[in-house]
Design a protein around this motif. Sequence first.
Motif, PDB file in Angstrom:
ATOM      1  N   LEU A   1       0.835  -1.204   0.000  1.00  0.00           N
ATOM      2  CA  LEU A   1       0.000   0.000   0.000  1.00  0.00           C
ATOM      3  C   LEU A   1       0.871   1.255   0.000  1.00  0.00           C
ATOM      4  O   LEU A   1       0.548   2.249  -0.651  1.00  0.00           O
ATOM      5  CB  LEU A   1      -0.918   0.007   1.222  1.00  0.00           C
ATOM      6  CG  LEU A   1      -2.075  -0.980   1.165  1.00  0.00           C
ATOM      7  CD1 LEU A   1      -2.804  -1.030   2.489  1.00  0.00           C
ATOM      8  CD2 LEU A   1      -3.039  -0.605   0.046  1.00  0.00           C
ATOM      9  N   ALA A   2       2.006   1.198   0.735  1.00  0.00           N
ATOM     10  CA  ALA A   2       2.894   2.360   0.802  1.00  0.00           C
ATOM     11  C   ALA A   2       3.539   2.655  -0.548  1.00  0.00           C
ATOM     12  O   ALA A   2       4.091   3.721  -0.752  1.00  0.00           O
ATOM     13  CB  ALA A   2       3.973   2.133   1.851  1.00  0.00           C
ATOM     14  N   LEU A   3       3.492   1.692  -1.459  1.00  0.00           N
ATOM     15  CA  LEU A   3       4.036   1.931  -2.804  1.00  0.00           C
ATOM     16  C   LEU A   3       2.966   2.492  -3.734  1.00  0.00           C
ATOM     17  O   LEU A   3       3.165   2.573  -4.944  1.00  0.00           O
ATOM     18  CB  LEU A   3       4.564   0.627  -3.394  1.00  0.00           C
ATOM     19  CG  LEU A   3       5.903   0.154  -2.833  1.00  0.00           C
ATOM     20  CD1 LEU A   3       6.183  -1.270  -3.304  1.00  0.00           C
ATOM     21  CD2 LEU A   3       7.022   1.068  -3.284  1.00  0.00           C
ATOM     22  N   GLY A   4       1.844   2.839  -3.184  1.00  0.00           N
ATOM     23  CA  GLY A   4       0.777   3.392  -4.021  1.00  0.00           C
ATOM     24  C   GLY A   4      -0.038   2.318  -4.707  1.00  0.00           C
ATOM     25  O   GLY A   4      -0.531   2.510  -5.820  1.00  0.00           O
ATOM     26  N   SER A   5      -0.179   1.169  -4.041  1.00  0.00           N
ATOM     27  CA  SER A   5      -0.924   0.079  -4.655  1.00  0.00           C
ATOM     28  C   SER A   5      -2.400   0.179  -4.320  1.00  0.00           C
ATOM     29  O   SER A   5      -2.784   0.650  -3.256  1.00  0.00           O
ATOM     30  CB  SER A   5      -0.378  -1.245  -4.142  1.00  0.00           C
ATOM     31  OG  SER A   5      -1.144  -2.310  -4.637  1.00  0.00           O
ATOM     32  N   THR A   6      -3.227  -0.283  -5.261  1.00  0.00           N
ATOM     33  CA  THR A   6      -4.649  -0.390  -4.953  1.00  0.00           C
ATOM     34  C   THR A   6      -4.874  -1.710  -4.215  1.00  0.00           C
ATOM     35  O   THR A   6      -4.027  -2.591  -4.234  1.00  0.00           O
ATOM     36  CB  THR A   6      -5.482  -0.407  -6.243  1.00  0.00           C
ATOM     37  OG1 THR A   6      -4.985  -1.466  -7.058  1.00  0.00           O
ATOM     38  CG2 THR A   6      -5.344   0.908  -6.984  1.00  0.00           C
TER      39      THR A   6
END
Lengths: 360, 278
Positions: free
Chosen positions: A250-255
């Motif tokens: 999530l911290a990598l900008g994942s949905t």
Amino acid sequence: MTTLMSEAPEIREQDLVPQRPWSKRPTSFWLAALLGTAVPLSFAGVLYFTTEIAAPLLLIVVYLPLQLVSAGVAGYVAKGKHGILDSGLIVFAIGSTILSAVILGSMLATIIARGFEALRPSFIFQNSVYISPSTPLDYGGVGHAIVGTFLIVGIATIISVPLGIASAVYVTEIRGRAVPYVRFFVQAMSGVPSVVAGLFVLTVFILTGVMRQSALAGAIAYAILMLPTVARTAEEVLRLVPEDLRTGALALGSTRSRVVFNVVLPAARTGVITAMLLGVARVVGETAPLLLTALKNDQTVVNPFSDPISALPTFIFDNVAQPYPDAVTRAWGAALVLMVIVAVLFTLTRLLSGRNSMNK
Amino acid sequence: MEETVIAMEALDAEIARTEKAPKQIEMSANGVSVWFGKRKVLENVNIDFPKKTVTALIGPSGCGKSTFLRTLNRLHELIPGAALAGEVLYEGDDIYRQDVDPVHIRLAIGMVFQKPNPFPSMTIRGNVLSGLKLSGLKRKDHDELVEQTLISAGLWKEVKDRLNAPAGDLSGGQQQRLVIARALAVNPHVLLMDEPCSALDPASTLKIEETIRELSKDITIIIVTHNMQQAVRVSDYTAFFLAEENQPGFVVEQGLTTEIFGNPRDNRTLDYVNGRFG
């Protein structure tokens, strides 16, 4: 005699060989262990030869309890009070293991011994068209039932595995409000008797004319039985995936969906495959639902929608109650084939999932 | 001749970095308070994070530093029962505004965690590129990106011959640098680091500190650390957090790292940076 040599510290010979000081035990220990084993064994042996008591009964009712007691006594002699529980536990563990191994092993041995008689190429590859219960073993086989089992279990897997994993994903990843209800429902479903699954398909799909008794109908009944097993096991393995990986993704900008498909499911892949296997193992021998939904057929059927179809469990059911020895042997043979198929399937999947796995 | 010029430039840069020269603000927290359920864990935190600087958040365990860090890229809200007041500005906009997608925020504000968390099902290369896959970013020069980010994270030399090995084969220090490379690959403007060296040996720690210094030329870094020397070594600014027993945490003092450590205004700061409690 040469004083020059005595300067160096003396090396003891026993220091040069590897030793295990922790496994050295006093003579009293070995004596207690020997007596603790010999007494109950000889007592049970004498009873076996002098009385009419059956061997399994002797083993379970006489020998094992006696061994437990004598192990406790021996433990007390060798180690004092705490030795009682120690040796008692060890004997109990070993005894229970042997007992279950004997029970399962004798079943396995019976299936192999009796089924082997029927085994020959024609038995694997032929179907049972024009074969009556009294036909000799050289003619006819379970080829059609093998195809039937693969077809039904295959379709059931295709139906239940995505649904089961989806429900596990709902519980562990989406964590919606209905989680407690979903989990309760899945738990309750795993207690459904298999014949009820068959009756359900019969009343809802077959008697209403939606479909005929066929591989598809059987597969739906199987899928109902597989679903709780797959969902529960998948839930447990997804729960084992560290939370760090989800937050990291999530911290990598994942949905959310990408977290599930690219991180969580791949990390739990071996476990998800196990869930699938346990689901297959749950149903592959089920007979009752197929009797209602797939009936039987001596022909080889490959179209899952069209005709009634035999599978290995229903073939066994049909033949084992016949008054002809050859039919009964066929049933044992079919049981052996079913067992081998399951064993091969499990080994193959384990090998495949182990080889591609990135985490060793 | 040339060497002296370079040395002078470096000195100038060093001075510009530490001087109070007005800097553009990249992020700021305005009156941020945080709750877990009914329990208030942070009260009225106001910190500005200037562009291309390193800010260290220090303070004893349980004073809310990590929680605060997680409010800065909207990871805080993933915890059930979490609540927040105040605003967090990134490039002038509140990241908690209703129409802001947390996915975009997390893409611009990356994070490195206390425990290295490479994805076990992926290779080293796959881990570096995982951010692109997970966020749906498109880039063509994958090989170049892998090399660049691994060089930035100080790991390239050690892994360049085994990019397709499983990430789990790396040591803890290497894994931590790998996840730094992974965070950098999506080209964030801010990098949050939550005690990135606490699980590592001194040699790996030193490597990561070098990496942080190097990265701060291009991006803004906010680092939580329990290691006072580390804060001195890597940061330009420091904020000191403290929490009384059963009270929410707050910022006691903040400012230039040299000031906080060399000449603190508050006695509690003085005691803490000299190792007298915490």
